[in-house]
Motif scaffolding. Structure first.
Motif, PDB file in Angstrom:
ATOM      1  N   ASP A  71       0.827  -1.213   0.000  1.00 38.42           N
ATOM      2  CA  ASP A  71       0.000   0.000   0.000  1.00 38.42           C
ATOM      3  C   ASP A  71       0.857   1.258   0.000  1.00 38.42           C
ATOM      4  OD1 ASP A  71      -2.304  -1.511   0.043  1.00 38.42           O
ATOM      5  OD2 ASP A  71      -2.537  -1.418   2.227  1.00 38.42           O
ATOM      6  N   PRO A  75       1.081   0.790  -4.643  1.00 37.45           N
ATOM      7  CA  PRO A  75      -0.341   0.621  -4.332  1.00 37.45           C
ATOM      8  C   PRO A  75      -1.196   0.030  -5.441  1.00 37.45           C
ATOM      9  CG  PRO A  75       0.154   2.928  -4.762  1.00 37.45           C
ATOM     10  CD  PRO A  75       1.469   2.207  -4.754  1.00 37.45           C
ATOM     11  N   ASP A  76      -0.634  -0.178  -6.627  1.00 37.63           N
ATOM     12  CA  ASP A  76      -1.425  -0.778  -7.699  1.00 37.63           C
ATOM     13  C   ASP A  76      -0.506  -1.594  -8.609  1.00 37.63           C
ATOM     14  OD1 ASP A  76      -0.212   1.057  -9.612  1.00 37.63           O
ATOM     15  OD2 ASP A  76      -1.646   2.569  -8.917  1.00 37.63           O
ATOM     16  N   ALA A  77      -1.130  -2.298  -9.546  1.00 35.79           N
ATOM     17  CA  ALA A  77      -0.378  -3.195 -10.423  1.00 35.79           C
ATOM     18  C   ALA A  77       0.635  -2.442 -11.269  1.00 35.79           C
ATOM     19  CB  ALA A  77      -1.349  -3.971 -11.319  1.00 35.79           C
ATOM     20  N   GLY A  78       0.266  -1.255 -11.732  1.00 34.07           N
ATOM     21  CA  GLY A  78       1.181  -0.485 -12.565  1.00 34.07           C
ATOM     22  C   GLY A  78       2.436  -0.091 -11.821  1.00 34.07           C
ATOM     23  N   ALA A  79       2.255   0.381 -10.587  1.00 36.38           N
ATOM     24  CA  ALA A  79       3.410   0.792  -9.799  1.00 36.38           C
ATOM     25  C   ALA A  79       4.299  -0.405  -9.461  1.00 36.38           C
ATOM     26  CB  ALA A  79       2.939   1.478  -8.518  1.00 36.38           C
ATOM     27  N   GLU A  88       2.966  -4.906 -18.670  1.00 37.37           N
ATOM     28  CA  GLU A  88       1.694  -4.455 -18.100  1.00 37.37           C
ATOM     29  C   GLU A  88       0.709  -5.606 -17.898  1.00 37.37           C
ATOM     30  OE1 GLU A  88      -1.937  -1.305 -19.121  1.00 37.37           O
ATOM     31  OE2 GLU A  88      -0.081  -1.289 -20.292  1.00 37.37           O
ATOM     32  N   GLY A  92      -0.639  -7.013 -14.318  1.00 38.07           N
ATOM     33  CA  GLY A  92      -2.071  -7.038 -14.028  1.00 38.07           C
ATOM     34  C   GLY A  92      -2.564  -8.383 -13.556  1.00 38.07           C
ATOM     35  N   TYR A  95      -0.281  -8.989  -9.702  1.00 32.20           N
ATOM     36  CA  TYR A  95      -0.510  -8.129  -8.530  1.00 32.20           C
ATOM     37  C   TYR A  95      -1.724  -8.556  -7.703  1.00 32.20           C
ATOM     38  CZ  TYR A  95      -0.717  -3.848  -5.717  1.00 32.20           C
ATOM     39  OH  TYR A  95      -0.745  -2.940  -4.685  1.00 32.20           O
ATOM     40  N   PRO A  96      -2.891  -8.764  -8.306  1.00 33.71           N
ATOM     41  CA  PRO A  96      -4.034  -9.182  -7.471  1.00 33.71           C
ATOM     42  C   PRO A  96      -3.832 -10.548  -6.835  1.00 33.71           C
ATOM     43  CG  PRO A  96      -4.612  -9.232  -9.812  1.00 33.71           C
ATOM     44  CD  PRO A  96      -3.295  -8.537  -9.704  1.00 33.71           C
ATOM     45  N   ARG A  99      -1.709  -9.952  -3.692  1.00 36.13           N
ATOM     46  CA  ARG A  99      -2.499  -9.414  -2.587  1.00 36.13           C
ATOM     47  C   ARG A  99      -3.421 -10.484  -1.990  1.00 36.13           C
ATOM     48  NH1 ARG A  99      -2.139  -3.804  -1.890  1.00 36.13           N
ATOM     49  NH2 ARG A  99      -3.754  -4.108  -0.309  1.00 36.13           N
TER      50      ARG A  99
END
Length: 425
Positions: A71, A75-79, A88, A92, A95-96, A99
């Motif tokens: 976080d 904080p997201d897939a791109g970062a 990319e 994508g 990343y999920p 988490r």
């Protein structure tokens, strides 16, 4: 109809019988020493927690701290993908899953440490910590909150700490028995092994415990930690680690490389003690060959560069950890050590990316092999075993979904197990 070929032989049946009889001991020895790949899941890592710091909330805390690091620093897939250099689409997908893994099962293999990481003293304090560890582990299994694999690393069997190590193992195992029995995911780690006789002595200790509690002989297995040069090459010029597997009497489940003790023992400067040092590569290659076919699995070591501090420093440590983990996976070291919650995001990112990147090609090759349709690669049964094993590992760690693997290969879990030739439970 083709003309039937006339078949003739020269050797008498007695010759074949004599040959078979002469090779019977070899057949038995091959079956005993090389039973093949176990049918059990191999964790992707081992997390070490000092015994005095271990609590009922340790595993959940590691997951929460790992999520907090994401976080704050990605904080997201791109970062996250930008930090690790992931395309990319792959970022994508990964990343999920990372988490979700940290929320559901942040730690796959937990080792409560009474050795180098332990700072709780000895004597009565260590007795109390060992008894508490047994109670907490038993409670975790009872409530369903335990990691898939859990156990302790006690002190080694060198003379100076031998009695202490034996006592800690005894207290821990006795506590588990008093709380209802040994859990299925129990793992013990024997550190700083130098001679096969130390392995044999630990096996004898466990056999005595089993006898004392009426347990099935061989119920308790253990990992051998390779942290000394003598464990790789003995004074007689032989590969000691191969003899250690035999000395365990079928109890050895893993060989774990100890990055820093081993490197220091060879005189490697502190700044260069890492799992990708040539000395480390040599040790692990010997371990890998010694363990091949035995059912004993090999684990890489750790990195001591922790992802803490500023975002820049965290990203730098993440890239290092991710790169070392991907390097290990490519070399068939499917397990490693993690020493800090901040390493969990990149452990799972590396593992998930490894399996998702290769999924389509591996599934297509396996489907072609099973269907007999050929393709642009001519695969043999041994490669089919490797392809099946690859996909099974991807499913077991959460990188791949069983349904997508079945859809791409036409094989369910049982079919993959058969092709992978997993032979032991």
């Amino acid at each position: 109809m083709d003309q039937q070929e006339q078949v003739s032989t020269t050797l008498a049946g007695a010759v074949r019988e004599r040959i078979s009889a002469s090779l019977a001991p070899v057949d038995a020895e091959l079956a005993r020493r090389y039973p093949g790949e176990p049918a059990t899941r191999q964790p992707v890592h081992t997390v070490y927690v000092p015994a005095e710091a271990y609590t009922a909330g340790t595993v959940r805390s590691w997951g929460e701290r790992a999520l907090a690091a994401l976080d704050e620093h990605a904080p997201d897939a791109g970062a996250f993908g930008a930090v690790l250099g992931l395309p990319e689409e792959l970022a994508g997908a990964v990343y999920p899953r990372v988490r979700a893994k940290l929320e559901r099962e942040p730690v796959e293999d937990l080792r409560i440490d009474f050795e180098d990481g332990y700072g709780g003293g000895g004597g009565a304090a260590e007795d109390a910590h060992a008894a508490r560890a047994a109670r907490l582990v038993a409670e975790a299994y009872e409530t369903g909150s335990a990691t898939p694999y859990t156990g302790i690393r006690a002190k080694c069997l060198e003379a100076a700490v031998r009695e202490r190590g034996i006592r800690t193992v005894d207290i821990f195992l006795s506590g588990l028995m008093a709380a209802g029995g040994l859990p299925s995911g129990l793992v013990l780690t024997l550190p700083k092994v130098t001679y096969p006789e130390q392995v044999a002595a630990f096996a004898e200790l466990l056999a005595a415990f089993e006898t004392g509690h009426g347990l099935t002989p061989g119920r308790i297995g253990f990992e051998i930690q390779i942290e000394t040069s003598q464990a790789i090459l003995g004074a007689d010029g032989t590969a000691t680690v191969a003899r250690m597997i035999g000395a365990a009497g079928g109890r050895a489940t893993g060989l774990h490389y100890g990055t820093f003790d081993y490197s220091a023992g060879l005189g490697v400067a502190a700044a260069h003690q890492a799992s990708d040092h040539p000395a480390a590569d040599h040790a692990k290659a010997v371990m890998q060959v010694a363990a091949a076919g035995t059912g004993v699995r090999v684990s890489d070591g750790s990195t001591h560069v922790l992802p803490v501090g500023s975002t820049e420093r965290v990203h730098e440590a993440w890239r290092l950890h991710y790169g070392l983990t991907r390097r290990a996976l490519a070399r068939a070291y499917y397990q490693g050590w993690d020493m800090h919650p901040g390493q969990l995001p990149t452990r799972y990112a590396a593992v998930f990316a490894f399996y998702r990147e290769g999924f389509a090609a591996a599934a297509a090759r396996l489907a072609a092999y099973v269907g007999g349709t050929g393709g642009d690669v001519l695969d043999e049964p041994a490669t089919a075993r490797a392809l099946s094993g690859y996909l099974l590992r991807g499913i077991e760690c959460g990188a791949l979904d069983a349904t997508e693997v079945t859809g791409a290969t036409g094989l369910d879990r049982a079919g993959l197990d058969r092709l992978a030739a997993r032979t032991r439970g």
